[in-house]
Design a protein around this motif. Structure first.
Motif, PDB file in Angstrom:
ATOM      1  N   ASN A 193       0.850  -1.191   0.000  1.00 29.30           N
ATOM      2  CA  ASN A 193       0.000   0.000   0.000  1.00 29.30           C
ATOM      3  C   ASN A 193       0.884   1.239   0.000  1.00 29.30           C
ATOM      4  O   ASN A 193       1.788   1.360   0.835  1.00 29.30           O
ATOM      5  CB  ASN A 193      -0.892   0.021   1.241  1.00 29.30           C
ATOM      6  CG  ASN A 193      -1.913  -1.093   1.250  1.00 29.30           C
ATOM      7  OD1 ASN A 193      -3.088  -0.890   0.966  1.00 29.30           O
ATOM      8  ND2 ASN A 193      -1.485  -2.306   1.600  1.00 29.30           N
ATOM      9  N   VAL A 194       0.623   2.153  -0.924  1.00 29.33           N
ATOM     10  CA  VAL A 194       1.445   3.354  -1.081  1.00 29.33           C
ATOM     11  C   VAL A 194       0.533   4.571  -1.163  1.00 29.33           C
ATOM     12  O   VAL A 194      -0.498   4.543  -1.843  1.00 29.33           O
ATOM     13  CB  VAL A 194       2.315   3.271  -2.355  1.00 29.33           C
ATOM     14  CG1 VAL A 194       3.209   4.509  -2.480  1.00 29.33           C
ATOM     15  CG2 VAL A 194       3.156   2.005  -2.355  1.00 29.33           C
ATOM     16  N   GLY A 195       0.898   5.629  -0.465  1.00 30.65           N
ATOM     17  CA  GLY A 195       0.073   6.831  -0.496  1.00 30.65           C
ATOM     18  C   GLY A 195       0.849   8.080  -0.137  1.00 30.65           C
ATOM     19  O   GLY A 195       2.071   8.041   0.095  1.00 30.65           O
ATOM     20  N   ILE A 196       0.133   9.185  -0.088  1.00 27.57           N
ATOM     21  CA  ILE A 196       0.727  10.505   0.133  1.00 27.57           C
ATOM     22  C   ILE A 196      -0.058  11.219   1.220  1.00 27.57           C
ATOM     23  O   ILE A 196      -1.299  11.286   1.172  1.00 27.57           O
ATOM     24  CB  ILE A 196       0.695  11.346  -1.151  1.00 27.57           C
ATOM     25  CG1 ILE A 196       1.391  10.619  -2.307  1.00 27.57           C
ATOM     26  CG2 ILE A 196       1.320  12.720  -0.923  1.00 27.57           C
ATOM     27  CD1 ILE A 196       1.111  11.232  -3.673  1.00 27.57           C
ATOM     28  N   VAL A 217       4.477  13.968   2.301  1.00 30.46           N
ATOM     29  CA  VAL A 217       5.181  12.801   2.836  1.00 30.46           C
ATOM     30  C   VAL A 217       4.644  11.577   2.099  1.00 30.46           C
ATOM     31  O   VAL A 217       3.435  11.460   1.877  1.00 30.46           O
ATOM     32  CB  VAL A 217       4.948  12.648   4.351  1.00 30.46           C
ATOM     33  CG1 VAL A 217       5.552  11.344   4.870  1.00 30.46           C
ATOM     34  CG2 VAL A 217       5.521  13.841   5.110  1.00 30.46           C
ATOM     35  N   VAL A 218       5.522  10.680   1.702  1.00 34.06           N
ATOM     36  CA  VAL A 218       5.084   9.436   1.063  1.00 34.06           C
ATOM     37  C   VAL A 218       5.236   8.297   2.068  1.00 34.06           C
ATOM     38  O   VAL A 218       6.163   8.300   2.890  1.00 34.06           O
ATOM     39  CB  VAL A 218       5.866   9.134  -0.225  1.00 34.06           C
ATOM     40  CG1 VAL A 218       5.499  10.122  -1.311  1.00 34.06           C
ATOM     41  CG2 VAL A 218       7.366   9.141   0.003  1.00 34.06           C
ATOM     42  N   TYR A 219       4.324   7.347   1.988  1.00 34.33           N
ATOM     43  CA  TYR A 219       4.385   6.203   2.896  1.00 34.33           C
ATOM     44  C   TYR A 219       4.141   4.922   2.114  1.00 34.33           C
ATOM     45  O   TYR A 219       3.558   4.923   1.021  1.00 34.33           O
ATOM     46  CB  TYR A 219       3.347   6.333   4.025  1.00 34.33           C
ATOM     47  CG  TYR A 219       1.917   6.161   3.572  1.00 34.33           C
ATOM     48  CD1 TYR A 219       1.348   4.892   3.400  1.00 34.33           C
ATOM     49  CD2 TYR A 219       1.117   7.273   3.321  1.00 34.33           C
ATOM     50  CE1 TYR A 219       0.041   4.739   2.978  1.00 34.33           C
ATOM     51  CE2 TYR A 219      -0.195   7.120   2.897  1.00 34.33           C
ATOM     52  CZ  TYR A 219      -0.723   5.849   2.728  1.00 34.33           C
ATOM     53  OH  TYR A 219      -2.019   5.693   2.303  1.00 34.33           O
ATOM     54  N   ALA A 220       4.585   3.822   2.686  1.00 37.42           N
ATOM     55  CA  ALA A 220       4.310   2.492   2.133  1.00 37.42           C
ATOM     56  C   ALA A 220       4.206   1.521   3.290  1.00 37.42           C
ATOM     57  O   ALA A 220       4.945   1.630   4.279  1.00 37.42           O
ATOM     58  CB  ALA A 220       5.405   2.054   1.162  1.00 37.42           C
ATOM     59  N   PHE A 221       3.288   0.589   3.186  1.00 38.79           N
ATOM     60  CA  PHE A 221       3.234  -0.483   4.169  1.00 38.79           C
ATOM     61  C   PHE A 221       2.818  -1.784   3.492  1.00 38.79           C
ATOM     62  O   PHE A 221       2.166  -1.780   2.448  1.00 38.79           O
ATOM     63  CB  PHE A 221       2.313  -0.161   5.355  1.00 38.79           C
ATOM     64  CG  PHE A 221       0.863   0.081   5.034  1.00 38.79           C
ATOM     65  CD1 PHE A 221      -0.019  -0.987   4.852  1.00 38.79           C
ATOM     66  CD2 PHE A 221       0.360   1.375   4.957  1.00 38.79           C
ATOM     67  CE1 PHE A 221      -1.361  -0.774   4.589  1.00 38.79           C
ATOM     68  CE2 PHE A 221      -0.982   1.603   4.695  1.00 38.79           C
ATOM     69  CZ  PHE A 221      -1.856   0.526   4.505  1.00 38.79           C
ATOM     70  N   VAL A 222       3.255  -2.894   4.100  1.00 37.90           N
ATOM     71  CA  VAL A 222       2.928  -4.225   3.603  1.00 37.90           C
ATOM     72  C   VAL A 222       1.952  -4.869   4.573  1.00 37.90           C
ATOM     73  O   VAL A 222       2.200  -4.926   5.782  1.00 37.90           O
ATOM     74  CB  VAL A 222       4.192  -5.103   3.457  1.00 37.90           C
ATOM     75  CG1 VAL A 222       3.805  -6.534   3.085  1.00 37.90           C
ATOM     76  CG2 VAL A 222       5.134  -4.521   2.415  1.00 37.90           C
ATOM     77  N   ALA A 223       0.828  -5.354   4.028  1.00 36.85           N
ATOM     78  CA  ALA A 223      -0.193  -6.016   4.830  1.00 36.85           C
ATOM     79  C   ALA A 223      -0.342  -7.467   4.391  1.00 36.85           C
ATOM     80  O   ALA A 223      -0.088  -7.813   3.234  1.00 36.85           O
ATOM     81  CB  ALA A 223      -1.528  -5.289   4.695  1.00 36.85           C
TER      82      ALA A 223
END
Length: 379
Positions: A176-179, A255-261
């Protein structure tokens, strides 16, 4: 507005940087991903903002904050909701049956159910405690991210890497990637009571970590290899508008973020970083990205590290004749072969048995140039 491109880390970092600068190759503890459900007319929400900020400040670099304006408290003008087409992203997230939200402010800590809570939703007084528990857990995957904004093209380049240091039980995970955006000034109920230091001279409240855009859809995109040594890398481009919902988008505040679910819930780990401006090759070689054959949409190389044979999996929209090279860190070509890449999923065997230990790059080229350049370690 969104266009996705793929490029491996090795192709876009220069000045001696390697893939390891994005996601660590050694086992690490999980990072916290705190998704806070909030709204501008929620009187207690500033207290939630403060609790989250204090927890993050106490654990620098270990906490990803995503403030999702949603529900009834987010209705009206200004519109702080995040939309995926006609769908309200935040409403779908907090209405998931596993969340069981009962009021605002609320939030999920790694979308995980803790203790006697009926769902993954937790109240603001629980976030720090639950987050502290997460930080003690080993993560099977490390997540790295960089974001670069090119003001000449109004484009944001978001580079993501996920490296598995252990086997993950689910054969498929979701990236998941977002701003998010800091420094969005506007109304907020309860601000003077709970977080007055965020009110400016004009009486406006400073909203931080506000979710502005999601680049991977409602529940993310699939990672198909989740065993130890698997590496996922992808680059996203986003055309940055002047405004979203009539609210200015300020690149310097993004800010950019990423997480793995594991799936739609249970976040394994994540990361975030402030966006930087420019096209300096020491940050990202944007020109190399623009020249790529964008028909290549995903890649994975495994096992990585390898003791000999390895396999490069490439997904392509089109077929093409490929040249496959293995290149040392000094730029010397140590192996050169050819293969036919078909439309769809392809697996290309790479023989590295005769190579010395160290880091290499596997390059896949078409007639337009390099379309994949993937880093790999030989042990």
């Amino acid at each position: 507005m969104k266009k996705l491109l793929f490029i491996a880390i090795g192709a876009i970092f220069s000045s001696g940087l390697s893939a390891q600068d994005l996601a660590s190759r050694t086992s690490e503890k999980k990072n916290v991903v705190l998704e806070e459900f909030t709204g501008k007319t929620c009187g207690y929400c500033p207290d939630g903002h403060k609790n989250a900020d204090e927890f993050s400040a106490d654990k620098p670099g270990d906490v990803v904050l995503i403030n999702i304006h949603c529900g009834g408290y987010a209705r009206g003008i200004p519109n702080y909701n995040t939309m995926l087409g006609a769908v309200n992203y935040g409403d779908v997230v907090y209405q998931h049956p596993d969340v069981k939200l009962t009021g605002f402010p609320s939030g999920t800590v790694n979308r995980t159910k803790f203790g006697t809570n009926s769902g993954t939703a937790a109240n603001r007084g629980q976030w720090a405690g639950f987050g502290a528990d997460v930080l003690t857990e080993d993560s099977p995957v490390n997540v790295g991210i960089k974001g670069v904004y090119d003001p000449a093209k109004f484009k944001l380049y978001v580079l993501v890497e996920a490296y598995y240091t252990a086997d993950e039980l689910n054969p498929t995970n979701m990236i998941n990637v977002g701003i998010t955006q800091n420094g969005v000034y506007g109304p907020q109920s309860g601000a003077s009571s709970f977080y007055p230091e965020k009110i400016n001279a004009a009486g406006e409240y400073r909203h931080d970590h506000m979710l502005r855009a999601v680049l991977t859809g409602q529940w993310g995109e699939s990672i198909s290899e989740t065993t130890k040594g698997s590496l996922f890398t992808k680059m996203y481009t986003y055309d940055v508008p002047e405004k979203l919902n009539d609210i200015p988008v300020v690149p310097a505040d993004l800010v950019v973020y990423a997480f793995v679910a594991k799936d739609q819930q249970t976040i394994l780990s994540g990361n975030s970083i402030a966006v930087v401006e420019g096209t300096d090759p020491s940050i990202v070689d944007v020109s190399s990205v623009l020249d790529l054959n964008s028909s290549v949409s995903a890649v994975n190389i495994y096992p990585n590290p390898t003791t000999g044979n390895t396999t490069l999996r490439v997904n392509s929209d089109n077929s093409f004749e490929a040249t496959i090279k293995v290149v040392s860190v000094t730029g010397a070509v140590v192996s050169n072969s050819s293969a036919s890449v078909a439309a769809g999923s392809n697996e290309i065997a790479i023989d590295m048995n005769s190579l010395e230990e160290g880091m290499y790059f596997v390059e896949v080229s078409s007639q337009v140039g390099i379309v994949v350049r993937q880093s790999i370690v030989k042990k």
